[in-house]
Design a protein around this motif. Structure first.
Motif, mmCIF file in Angstrom:
data_model
loop_
_atom_site.group_PDB
_atom_site.id
_atom_site.type_symbol
_atom_site.label_atom_id
_atom_site.label_comp_id
_atom_site.label_asym_id
_atom_site.label_seq_id
_atom_site.Cartn_x
_atom_site.Cartn_y
_atom_site.Cartn_z
ATOM 1 N N ASN A 29 -45.766 -14.342 -0.922
ATOM 2 C CA ASN A 29 -45.122 -14.997 -2.237
ATOM 3 C C ASN A 29 -46.137 -15.317 -3.138
ATOM 4 O O ASN A 29 -47.310 -15.629 -2.917
ATOM 5 C CB ASN A 29 -44.364 -16.244 -1.872
ATOM 6 C CG ASN A 29 -43.556 -16.896 -2.997
ATOM 7 O OD1 ASN A 29 -43.504 -16.557 -4.100
ATOM 8 N ND2 ASN A 29 -43.158 -18.157 -2.576
ATOM 9 N N ASP A 41 -36.546 -10.484 -2.294
ATOM 10 C CA ASP A 41 -35.202 -11.080 -2.047
ATOM 11 C C ASP A 41 -34.960 -11.448 -0.466
ATOM 12 O O ASP A 41 -34.384 -12.584 -0.332
ATOM 13 C CB ASP A 41 -34.187 -10.003 -2.695
ATOM 14 C CG ASP A 41 -33.981 -9.839 -3.847
ATOM 15 O OD1 ASP A 41 -34.588 -10.530 -4.725
ATOM 16 O OD2 ASP A 41 -33.331 -8.806 -4.475
ATOM 17 N N ALA A 70 -36.875 -15.001 -0.252
ATOM 18 C CA ALA A 70 -36.556 -15.833 -1.150
ATOM 19 C C ALA A 70 -36.213 -17.223 -0.395
ATOM 20 O O ALA A 70 -36.656 -18.478 -0.638
ATOM 21 C CB ALA A 70 -35.427 -15.607 -2.163
ATOM 22 N N ARG A 81 -37.902 -20.798 -0.430
ATOM 23 C CA ARG A 81 -37.369 -21.986 -1.072
ATOM 24 C C ARG A 81 -37.119 -23.006 -0.008
ATOM 25 O O ARG A 81 -37.332 -24.343 -0.504
ATOM 26 C CB ARG A 81 -35.832 -21.541 -1.671
ATOM 27 C CG ARG A 81 -35.288 -22.632 -2.597
ATOM 28 C CD ARG A 81 -33.708 -22.254 -2.619
ATOM 29 N NE ARG A 81 -33.750 -21.095 -3.518
ATOM 30 C CZ ARG A 81 -33.382 -21.289 -5.026
ATOM 31 N NH1 ARG A 81 -33.434 -22.433 -5.451
ATOM 32 N NH2 ARG A 81 -33.390 -20.188 -5.863
ATOM 33 N N TRP A 119 -41.537 -22.968 -4.399
ATOM 34 C CA TRP A 119 -40.696 -22.401 -5.403
ATOM 35 C C TRP A 119 -40.820 -23.122 -6.801
ATOM 36 O O TRP A 119 -41.528 -24.165 -6.834
ATOM 37 C CB TRP A 119 -38.986 -22.770 -4.929
ATOM 38 C CG TRP A 119 -37.947 -21.726 -5.621
ATOM 39 C CD1 TRP A 119 -37.350 -22.202 -6.525
ATOM 40 C CD2 TRP A 119 -37.638 -20.673 -5.145
ATOM 41 N NE1 TRP A 119 -36.512 -20.907 -6.851
ATOM 42 C CE2 TRP A 119 -36.787 -20.001 -5.789
ATOM 43 C CE3 TRP A 119 -38.522 -19.651 -4.123
ATOM 44 C CZ2 TRP A 119 -36.184 -18.812 -5.600
ATOM 45 C CZ3 TRP A 119 -37.800 -18.418 -3.972
ATOM 46 C CH2 TRP A 119 -36.775 -18.183 -4.640
#
Length: 286
Positions: free
Chosen positions: A53, A70, A73, A77, A82
């Protein structure tokens, strides 16, 4: 992190600022984010393995932008890596983003070096980004949750993070002085961004943090205009402006701190003569 009243066993996600506050923070740094965006894309393309990330924060450690696949994610998160999350040391203890900002230097926080036990599966490589005013502006982070993350791989990513941070810093510095000539203050420190912004009269009007430190300029804020030739220790002929009357007068005024009488004495002309030349050249007494 007793001074912050934190518990390493606390498994709550990092606090996130509200939507309105995040929008305000992003708007305040909109120009910077536009400049940094393509560099984030490029960095992500280089480290875009599953489990990685790329994040960009402001000076408070609040995540403003990121690049993540994707498939990763939801997990990131859940960890709080995030947009809107606060990763300052005061909020999270030792971590890549917060420690980088607190110490103002490039860091790698590997797994159990994190303060919170819920973050010990992460490896975080971070570099600071300094603004044109010499103040800390942002942190660039690559966080990895890969089980096969090794120290060698961390070093490779860290080198790329540092290089990207310097590129963003240089690009934003150039964008902040669009009418100026940008010159390299020193070229024997490839690990630092040493740039000067010089106007058409060869007067230095801006400097990166590294250049400020190397040349003994004001640490933060606007710098006092000075002839670039004086700062760089170069003969005027190398600057290419020595035969330009406007440049000669501007340098004399800058060296005299705007005192017209002192500048006239330095130029070997009378005060009235210098005023006439200044008027003809479009220069005003400060």
């Amino acid at each position: 992190m007793l001074k912050h009243g934190l518990d390493p066993a606390d498994r709550r996600r990092p606090e996130r600022v509200g939507r309105a506050e995040l929008a305000q923070r992003r708007e305040a740094m909109a120009h910077f984010l536009r400049v940094a965006g393509p560099q984030l894309d490029q960095l992500y393309s280089l480290v875009a393995l599953p489990g990685c990330n790329v994040l960009l924060t402001d000076a408070d450690g609040v995540v403003l932008d990121q690049r993540v696949g994707d498939g990763d994610a939801a997990q990131f998160r859940d960890w709080g890596l995030w947009q809107g999350a606060d990763w300052s040391e005061a909020a999270q203890g030792t971590n890549g983003i917060g420690t980088c900002l607190a110490e103002g230097r490039q860091v790698t926080i590997h797994r159990d070096e994190h303060f919170h036990t819920r973050n010990t599966g992460l490896s975080c490589m971070d570099a600071p980004i300094w603004g044109p005013d010499g103040r800390l502006l942002a942190a660039l982070d690559v966080s990895s949750a890969r089980a096969d993350q090794t120290g060698r791989y961390n070093r490779l990513i860290s080198a790329q993070v540092g290089q990207t941070a310097r590129a963003i810093e240089a690009m934003f510095f150039r964008a902040s002085f669009p009418e100026a000539r940008i010159v390299v203050a020193m070229d024997d420190h490839p690990e630092a961004t040493m740039l000067l912004a010089v106007d058409r009269d060869d007067i230095a009007i801006g400097a990166t943090r590294a250049a400020r430190r190397a040349l003994g300029l004001e640490r933060e804020g606007a710098i006092r205009p000075r002839p670039a030739a004086d700062l760089l220790g170069r003969d005027d002929d190398l600057a290419g402006f020595e035969r330009a009357e406007r440049a000669a007068v501007s340098r004399a005024l800058a060296r005299a701190g705007g005192n017209v009488s002192a500048a006239a004495r330095a130029l070997g002309v009378g005060r009235a003569t210098l005023y006439r030349r200044m008027g003809r050249l479009g220069l005003n007494a400060k």
